[in-house]
Design an enzyme around this catalytic site. Structure first.
Site, mmCIF file in Angstrom:
data_model
loop_
_atom_site.group_PDB
_atom_site.id
_atom_site.type_symbol
_atom_site.label_atom_id
_atom_site.label_comp_id
_atom_site.label_asym_id
_atom_site.label_seq_id
_atom_site.Cartn_x
_atom_site.Cartn_y
_atom_site.Cartn_z
ATOM 1 N N ASP A 29 -2.602 84.789 -2.495
ATOM 2 C CA ASP A 29 -3.570 84.918 -3.584
ATOM 3 C C ASP A 29 -3.075 86.022 -4.528
ATOM 4 O OD1 ASP A 29 -6.956 84.298 -3.812
ATOM 5 O OD2 ASP A 29 -6.016 85.813 -5.090
ATOM 6 N N ILE A 30 -3.121 85.744 -5.829
ATOM 7 C CA ILE A 30 -2.572 86.676 -6.823
ATOM 8 C C ILE A 30 -3.469 87.911 -7.012
ATOM 9 C CG2 ILE A 30 -3.641 85.759 -8.955
ATOM 10 C CD1 ILE A 30 0.079 86.613 -8.434
ATOM 11 N N HIS A 93 -9.260 74.992 -1.727
ATOM 12 C CA HIS A 93 -8.406 76.022 -1.135
ATOM 13 C C HIS A 93 -9.177 76.772 -0.058
ATOM 14 C CE1 HIS A 93 -10.294 77.506 -4.843
ATOM 15 N NE2 HIS A 93 -10.368 78.699 -4.281
HETATM 16 P P1 5GP Z 1 -12.367 80.681 -5.822
HETATM 17 O O1 5GP Z 1 -12.092 79.422 -6.629
HETATM 18 O O2 5GP Z 1 -12.290 80.424 -4.348
HETATM 19 O O3 5GP Z 1 -13.641 81.341 -6.247
HETATM 20 O O4 5GP Z 1 -11.222 81.714 -6.167
HETATM 21 C C1 5GP Z 1 -9.933 81.310 -6.555
HETATM 22 C C2 5GP Z 1 -8.891 82.246 -5.976
HETATM 23 O O5 5GP Z 1 -7.636 81.843 -6.516
HETATM 24 C C3 5GP Z 1 -9.079 83.715 -6.350
HETATM 25 O O6 5GP Z 1 -9.033 84.502 -5.166
HETATM 26 C C4 5GP Z 1 -7.927 84.024 -7.292
HETATM 27 O O7 5GP Z 1 -7.411 85.322 -7.163
HETATM 28 C C5 5GP Z 1 -6.890 82.968 -6.917
HETATM 29 N N1 5GP Z 1 -6.067 82.570 -8.050
HETATM 30 C C6 5GP Z 1 -6.518 82.179 -9.278
HETATM 31 N N2 5GP Z 1 -5.471 81.872 -10.078
HETATM 32 C C7 5GP Z 1 -4.356 82.052 -9.334
HETATM 33 C C8 5GP Z 1 -2.967 81.887 -9.618
HETATM 34 O O8 5GP Z 1 -2.531 81.507 -10.712
HETATM 35 N N3 5GP Z 1 -2.108 82.167 -8.595
HETATM 36 C C9 5GP Z 1 -2.532 82.580 -7.370
HETATM 37 N N4 5GP Z 1 -1.580 82.824 -6.447
HETATM 38 N N5 5GP Z 1 -3.820 82.739 -7.067
HETATM 39 C C10 5GP Z 1 -4.739 82.484 -8.046
#
Ligand code: 5GP
Length: 129
Positions: A29-30, A93
């Protein structure tokens, strides 16, 4: 339009990839809650986890187990917490987050890593797969 994660699968957007097979991908996660915070995704783009067909869903859990076991060996922690949120990225995810207490699953506190730190933890987790 392809999701950010589909672009990560194709390599259009760079990521720190931990492990992949023909159906799933794990990458860091980034914006991690903790060092080693990893996302496991199916390569098929589906928004919500319980819209996955049963075979893909069970395969995702088994894939996540393999990655979580490697994280547990790579990072000192009590548990590897498992979470599914999906409010930000509409592509299924599973969050795998090294935790020591309940608050570590909170998405309010983040750690900042340098590129070298991302590379280091990526290599370490990979070495245990
Ligand atoms: P959620 O959709 O579960 O609320 O969060 C999405 C997760 O994806 C977050 O923890 C965010 O940091 C991660 N994320 C969003 N964009 C990117 C990206 O471009 N690359 C990576 N590696 N992680 C991402």
């Amino acid at each position: 339009m392809a999701s950010i994660f589909t672009k990560i699968i194709s390599g259009e957007i760079p990521s720190f990839k931990i492990y992949e097979d023909d159906k799933y991908l794990a990458f860091l996660d980034i914006n991690p809650n903790a060092i080693g915070h990893t996302l496991c995704i199916p390569k098929t783009e589906v928004d919500e986890i319980f819209d996955l067909d049963d075979e893909t869903l069970s395969g995702l859990i088994i894939f996540s187990k393999k990655v979580a076991c490697a994280i547990k060996k790579a990072v000192v922690c009590k548990r590897v917490g498992v979470g599914v949120i999906g409010l930000e990225v509409p592509h299924v995810h599973v969050h795998l987050i090294p935790i020591n207490k309940m608050d570590d699953m909170s998405f309010d506190s983040k750690v900042k890593l340098t590129e070298n730190e991302f590379i280091e933890i990526m290599k370490k987790i990979k070495s245990f797969i």
